[in-house]
Design a protein around this motif. Structure first.
Motif, mmCIF file in Angstrom:
data_model
loop_
_atom_site.group_PDB
_atom_site.id
_atom_site.type_symbol
_atom_site.label_atom_id
_atom_site.label_comp_id
_atom_site.label_asym_id
_atom_site.label_seq_id
_atom_site.Cartn_x
_atom_site.Cartn_y
_atom_site.Cartn_z
ATOM 1 N N ALA A 180 0.843 -1.209 0.000
ATOM 2 C CA ALA A 180 0.000 0.000 0.000
ATOM 3 C C ALA A 180 0.877 1.259 0.000
ATOM 4 O O ALA A 180 1.899 1.314 0.687
ATOM 5 N N THR A 181 0.463 2.250 -0.761
ATOM 6 C CA THR A 181 1.187 3.521 -0.741
ATOM 7 C C THR A 181 0.342 4.615 -0.088
ATOM 8 O O THR A 181 0.817 5.718 0.140
ATOM 9 N N SER A 182 -0.917 4.295 0.163
ATOM 10 C CA SER A 182 -1.725 5.219 0.959
ATOM 11 C C SER A 182 -2.612 4.406 1.896
ATOM 12 O O SER A 182 -3.040 3.290 1.556
ATOM 13 N N LEU A 183 -2.828 4.953 3.081
ATOM 14 C CA LEU A 183 -3.592 4.238 4.116
ATOM 15 C C LEU A 183 -4.724 5.131 4.603
ATOM 16 O O LEU A 183 -4.496 6.308 4.901
ATOM 17 N N ASP A 240 7.976 9.481 3.028
ATOM 18 C CA ASP A 240 8.011 9.802 1.589
ATOM 19 C C ASP A 240 7.299 8.745 0.750
ATOM 20 O O ASP A 240 7.012 8.950 -0.421
ATOM 21 N N LYS A 241 7.049 7.580 1.341
ATOM 22 C CA LYS A 241 6.489 6.471 0.549
ATOM 23 C C LYS A 241 5.012 6.227 0.808
ATOM 24 O O LYS A 241 4.301 5.700 -0.035
ATOM 25 N N ILE A 242 4.552 6.570 2.021
ATOM 26 C CA ILE A 242 3.161 6.248 2.392
ATOM 27 C C ILE A 242 2.402 7.524 2.732
ATOM 28 O O ILE A 242 2.851 8.319 3.556
ATOM 29 N N LYS A 243 1.256 7.665 2.110
ATOM 30 C CA LYS A 243 0.395 8.826 2.396
ATOM 31 C C LYS A 243 -0.725 8.367 3.343
ATOM 32 O O LYS A 243 -1.325 7.317 3.126
ATOM 33 N N LEU A 244 -0.970 9.165 4.364
ATOM 34 C CA LEU A 244 -2.077 8.850 5.278
ATOM 35 C C LEU A 244 -3.288 9.704 4.925
ATOM 36 O O LEU A 244 -3.170 10.919 4.804
ATOM 37 N N ASN A 245 -4.438 9.065 4.740
ATOM 38 C CA ASN A 245 -5.689 9.807 4.477
ATOM 39 C C ASN A 245 -6.548 9.774 5.725
ATOM 40 O O ASN A 245 -6.862 8.689 6.224
ATOM 41 N N LYS A 246 -6.934 10.964 6.192
ATOM 42 C CA LYS A 246 -7.854 11.026 7.343
ATOM 43 C C LYS A 246 -9.262 10.700 6.876
ATOM 44 O O LYS A 246 -9.760 11.314 5.931
ATOM 45 N N VAL A 247 -9.897 9.740 7.536
ATOM 46 C CA VAL A 247 -11.310 9.444 7.231
ATOM 47 C C VAL A 247 -12.063 9.383 8.554
ATOM 48 O O VAL A 247 -11.442 9.267 9.619
ATOM 49 N N ASP A 248 -13.403 9.457 8.498
ATOM 50 C CA ASP A 248 -14.128 9.212 9.757
ATOM 51 C C ASP A 248 -14.633 7.771 9.767
ATOM 52 O O ASP A 248 -14.552 7.053 8.764
ATOM 53 N N SER A 249 -15.163 7.344 10.923
ATOM 54 C CA SER A 249 -15.466 5.917 11.121
ATOM 55 C C SER A 249 -16.491 5.388 10.126
ATOM 56 O O SER A 249 -16.508 4.184 9.848
ATOM 57 N N ASN A 295 11.268 -5.889 12.813
ATOM 58 C CA ASN A 295 12.515 -5.419 12.215
ATOM 59 C C ASN A 295 12.704 -5.877 10.774
ATOM 60 O O ASN A 295 13.036 -5.091 9.904
ATOM 61 N N ASP A 296 12.487 -7.174 10.520
ATOM 62 C CA ASP A 296 12.708 -7.704 9.165
ATOM 63 C C ASP A 296 11.415 -7.850 8.380
ATOM 64 O O ASP A 296 11.424 -8.305 7.241
ATOM 65 N N TYR A 297 10.326 -7.493 8.985
ATOM 66 C CA TYR A 297 8.999 -7.792 8.419
ATOM 67 C C TYR A 297 8.791 -7.144 7.053
ATOM 68 O O TYR A 297 8.240 -7.755 6.134
ATOM 69 N N LEU A 298 9.242 -5.890 6.913
ATOM 70 C CA LEU A 298 8.945 -5.162 5.681
ATOM 71 C C LEU A 298 10.017 -5.342 4.611
ATOM 72 O O LEU A 298 9.838 -4.907 3.480
ATOM 73 N N SER A 299 11.151 -5.977 4.960
ATOM 74 C CA SER A 299 12.243 -6.063 3.971
ATOM 75 C C SER A 299 12.065 -7.273 3.054
ATOM 76 O O SER A 299 11.293 -8.165 3.314
#
Ligand SMILES: NC(=O)c1ccc[n+]([C@@H]2O[C@H](COP(=O)([O-])OP(=O)(O)OC[C@H]3O[C@@H](n4cnc5c(N)ncnc54)[C@H](OP(=O)(O)O)[C@@H]3O)[C@@H](O)[C@H]2O)c1
Length: 299
Positions: A180-183, A240-249, A295-299
């Motif tokens: 994912a590049t945006s959450l 720089d890699k992940i954009k966070l989008n504010k949403v409501d519930s 630690n190694d989870y995302l690599s």
């Protein structure tokens, strides 16, 4: 050396209890999910089996840790929710009383209705969903009926890593791992993260002091889902890699349909007044948690 019987010990919190108590206690750890070599099978809904397993071990203490913790499962499986989260705890209290020993029960910040922003140990709960109601009912029973009760209320649990964590931190990290590049993250839910290791360590102190009763037990600091997500991104240096989008519930209303309070922020007022609040700040714990488990989870 104390003998401690732990039930429902195969989850996020059970792992920390096992690690924190194993060196200076004799443990019997049980669960229905035998995901560790140190676990033995016990379905704690079965009163006779529960009683038999405890009696064989002759413990000095029962820690009743497990529950159904998926709020949507609880809305869809109401009878199993009350059998698992309430009646099984009543059974555990009766077993402890018959042996004249103390019982530890884990409750939740989710029992409040969110009409206040911050809750201390004496605020009145008003559960909104079946999970919360089942947990609160077990809290009341334990406090009223157990000879030596310790009831600890946890907040948003962090612990167990990719193998065991079923909650917010693990869900965000899974999305990142999957590319994912945006959450999308809600900005209308407030709460207090609770690191399982701090929780188990502070619980040990409370138990050693034999100060029976009810305690809020969460990390220090006030926050919400969005700020926790921001902190995860910053710890992992992914700004720089992940954009966070504010949403409501309402954005997640199909997926997360169980009613949740807008605020379930706790403060550990009773422990603070007793000088026994050893919980660290949530962001320090989050950083340690990610370092130790991801630690190694995302690599
Ligand atoms: N997670 C949170 O954010 C949170 C917050 C506040 C309080 N709490 C409370 O903290 C305690 C520990 O939660 P957790 O986060 O460690 O949950 P968890 O990771 O879901 O662990 C609970 C464990 O209990 C087991 N279990 C369920 N039904 C059982 C049964 N009938 N007999 C034996 N074991 C059973 C589960 O097995 P399965 O996985 O096979 O169901 C699981 O291994 C619970 O009482 C929970 O209500 C949790």
């Amino acid at each position: 050396m104390k003998r401690i019987f732990m039930s429902g010990c195969g989850g996020m919190l059970g792992e920390a209890f096992y690690e924190v108590f194993k060196s200076d206690n004799n443990l019997k750890c049980t669960d229905i999910d035998l995901n560790e070599p140190w676990l033995e099978y016990l379905d704690f809904r079965n009163f006779n089996e529960y009683q038999k397993s405890v009696s064989e071990f002759r413990p000095d203490f029962i820690f009743h840790i497990g529950a159904h913790t998926d709020l949507e499962y609880c809305e869809d499986n109401i009878d199993d929710t009350y059998i698992t989260n309430t009646i099984s705890v009543e059974n555990a209290v009766n077993i402890a009383n018959n042996l004249n020993i103390p019982i530890l029960y884990i409750s939740t910040a989710g029992i409040f209705d969110g009409s206040k922003e911050i809750y201390d140990d004496w605020d009145k709960p008003n559960p909104l969903c079946h999970y919360a109601r089942s947990k609160y009912a077990a809290e009341i029973f334990t406090l009223q009926q157990a000879k030596y009760p310790i009831v600890l209320r946890a907040g948003w649990m962090m612990g167990g890593g990719p193998k065991k964590d079923k909650k917010f931190v693990a869900k965000l990290l899974k999305q990142i791992k999957d590319g994912a590049t945006s959450l999308n993250v809600v900005d209308d839910k407030l709460g207090t993260p609770t690191y399982t290791y701090d929780f188990a360590s502070n619980a040990k102190l409370i138990i050693e002091k034999e100060i029976w009763g009810l305690y809020n037990l969460v990390c220090q600091g006030v926050t919400g889902r969005y700020e926790v997500a921001e902190k995860i991104i910053s710890i992992l240096n992914l700004q720089d890699k992940i954009k966070l989008n504010k949403v409501d519930s309402s954005f997640f209303k199909e997926e997360y349909y169980a009613p949740r309070p807008d605020s379930e922020r706790l403060i550990n007022k009773k422990l603070e007044l007793r000088g026994l609040d050893k919980m660290r700040n949530w962001d320090v714990c989050l950083e340690e948690y990610l370092k130790n488990y991801y630690n190694d989870y995302l690599s």
